[in-house]
Design an enzyme around this catalytic site. Structure first.
Site, short mmCIF file in Angstrom:
data_model
loop_
_atom_site.label_atom_id
_atom_site.label_comp_id
_atom_site.label_asym_id
_atom_site.label_seq_id
_atom_site.Cartn_x
_atom_site.Cartn_y
_atom_site.Cartn_z
NE ARG A 52 -40.29 11.08 -7.49
CZ ARG A 52 -41.52 11.54 -7.66
NH1 ARG A 52 -41.79 12.30 -8.72
NH2 ARG A 52 -42.47 11.23 -6.81
NE ARG B 196 -41.06 20.75 -10.16
CZ ARG B 196 -41.40 19.63 -10.75
NH1 ARG B 196 -42.67 19.19 -10.67
NH2 ARG B 196 -40.52 18.93 -11.40
CD GLU C 96 -46.53 17.07 -11.77
OE1 GLU C 96 -46.05 17.09 -12.92
OE2 GLU C 96 -46.68 16.05 -11.10
NE ARG D 240 -37.81 16.71 -14.08
CZ ARG D 240 -38.36 16.49 -15.26
NH1 ARG D 240 -37.68 16.70 -16.35
NH2 ARG D 240 -39.59 16.06 -15.35
#
Length: 425
Positions: free
Chosen positions: A261, A393, A348, A276
């Site tokens: 991503r 995460r 998340e 991230r």
RNA sequence: GGAGGGUUGGCUGAGUGGUUGAAAGCGGCGGUCUUGAAAACCGUUGACGGCGCGAGCCGUCCGGGGGUUCGAAUCCCUCACCCUCCGCCA
């Protein structure tokens, strides 16, 4: 995408949905679709009448020739009709293309149980499990890993760029162990394991909804391919353009793949460590179900992902995403957030969504009642997908939650056999 | 990379310019027969879109796209995929 017929009959519902999803630019797309549709239906009336005339005349010409009669006059006459037919057909094709491209710009309609909201602040916490650890004296995962060399962010920057972590040693083994653990758990619940391509073509990315609206999130490579941002894309497209046997639903698939991503525009503490990254591993669940079963399936899948967090002993909470934060393709979506004691914030790690028929209509994935050879009319299936789970995460939370005074990490029991040790030292 | 062959309805497979949406077989569905089933026999059986209260009518679809023609599953161009042979690579 939404079906044209639905759009015609429920234009107001769709307008409300567009506003609720905070995508006002799609209002113009909806108007464009409705206008093109009306023009097209008018046009088709004329076109089909003309085609009928041409077909009849052609038959007559054939009959006359067979009888050895002259048909020159009729042929000359039909020459003009044929030219007009061609003109109208071109106009029709152009209207259809317009219709289709605007149709792709219209988002899915949220389920009635989804709360209205403008941003992530309006998401609703619908459950919390486990006791959050107090963050006092707890170190963030990047400090823990730095000391022990479980992953190397600097090396990733050298190799590729920021956001491409290099896992090594016990860290790499943890990645492999987690993958095997998640896949085994899902296998036990009837998920068939898939090892799909990591590159997909534009048609696949369009079918699951990454294109045309989220083009900037994917890496595009030469040959017209895209690196998958999630294995949802690969796995869901396995049944593109297919008619399934409704008696064999639900179909449950899982896949362990890297995900790529671009994540443009993120910065600061949001991106520290593994929070991230541009490439990460994830185990994904995908289901194809009968329309009447999709909301039960959503709860079931969410429960499955929660079960994994419980097996790892990680405190988490479940969020019901509001209309403004749920994304283009979804009708209803839950996020699971795991507690990060070293950062004292929620991370998340999973997102579980019901797309209803939105993807199925782009995929043209239908199921026929009574089997593939049966007589029932095929109807669109519902598709769902969810993470189980995203690795970075989860790893961050694992390291932080199970850290010890000396900076080593005592793994939860479920992972001992998979990682081959009970302690990352 | 080169040469050739192929892609037709749920399946097998006919069809090389004019009532062909498409023969035949299989499968599916309905029926006859049978205590029941099988076999046999009879009938029926594609999708999508539009119009119509309805019976029904019209249109589009023979891998995708384009072209020739009054008319294309059939002729031409192009793309994709599959098969065979040659070459190359692992």
């Amino acid at each position: 995408m939404l079906e044209l017929r639905y759009l015609r009959d429920h234009a107001e519902t769709v307008r409300r949905a567009i506003r609720a999803k905070q995508l006002p630019e799609a209002l113009a797309s909806l108007d464009a679709v409705l206008l093109a549709d009306e023009q097209r239906r008018l046009l088709r009336g004329d076109l089909e009448a003309l085609q009928a005339r041409r077909n009849a005349a052609s038959r007559e010409i054939g009959a006359r020739k067979q009888r050895g009669e002259d048909a020159e006059e009729l042929i000359r006459e039909m020459g003009e009709v044929a030219a007009e037919v061609k003109r109208l057909e071109e106009r029709d094709a152009s209207l259809e293309a317009q219709l289709r491209s605007h149709l792709l710009e219209i988002p899915n309609v949220p389920h009635e149980s989804v709360p209205y909201g403008e941003s992530e602040h309006d998401n609703v916490v619908v459950g919390e499990h486990g006791e959050r650890l107090d963050g006092a004296g707890m170190r963030p995962h990047w400090e823990l890993a730095e000391g022990r060399g479980w992953f190397d962010l600097q090396a990733g920057v050298t190799l590729t760029g920021a956001g491409f972590p290099v896992f090594r040693g016990a860290g790499a083994r943890l990645v492999r162990g987690l993958a095997a653990f998640f896949l085994d758990q899902l296998g036990r619940q009837g998920y068939e394991e898939i090892a799909p391509p990591l590159l997909v073509n534009a048609a696949s990315a369009t079918a699951t909804g990454q294109l045309p609206d989220k083009e900037g999130q994917m890496y595009e490579v030469s040959g017209g391919f895209y690196l998958i941002p999630t294995s949802e894309v690969s796995v869901t497209n396995v049944h593109r353009d297919a008619i399934l046997d409704e008696d064999e639903l639900p179909l449950r698939y899982c896949a362990f793949t890297p995900c790529f991503r671009r994540e443009a525009g993120s910065y600061g503490k949001e991106v520290r460590g593994l929070n991230r990254v541009h490439q990460f591993d994830k185990v994904e669940m995908v289901q194809f179900v009968r329309p009447e079963d999709s909301y039960d399936a959503l709860e079931e899948m969410t429960g499955t992902a929660e079960g994994l967090l419980e097996a790892l002993g990680l405190p988490y909470r479940r969020l019901l995403m509001c209309t403004g934060d749920m994304g283009f393709t979804q009708a209803k979506k839950y996020d699971l957030e795991v507690w990060s004691p070293g950062q004292e914030r929620w991370l998340e790690v999973s997102s579980i969504s019901n797309m209803e028929a939105f993807q199925a209509s782009r995929l043209a994935t239908r199921a026929r009642p009574g089997g593939v050879d049966g007589r029932g009319r095929p109807r669109l299936v519902h598709t769902l997908n969810g993470s189980a789970l995203a690795f970075p995460r989860t790893i961050a939370a694992l390291l932080e939650t199970y850290q010890r005074e000396d900076g080593s990490v005592a793994l939860p029991e479920a992972l001992h056999a998979y990682v081959g040790t009970d302690l990352l030292a």
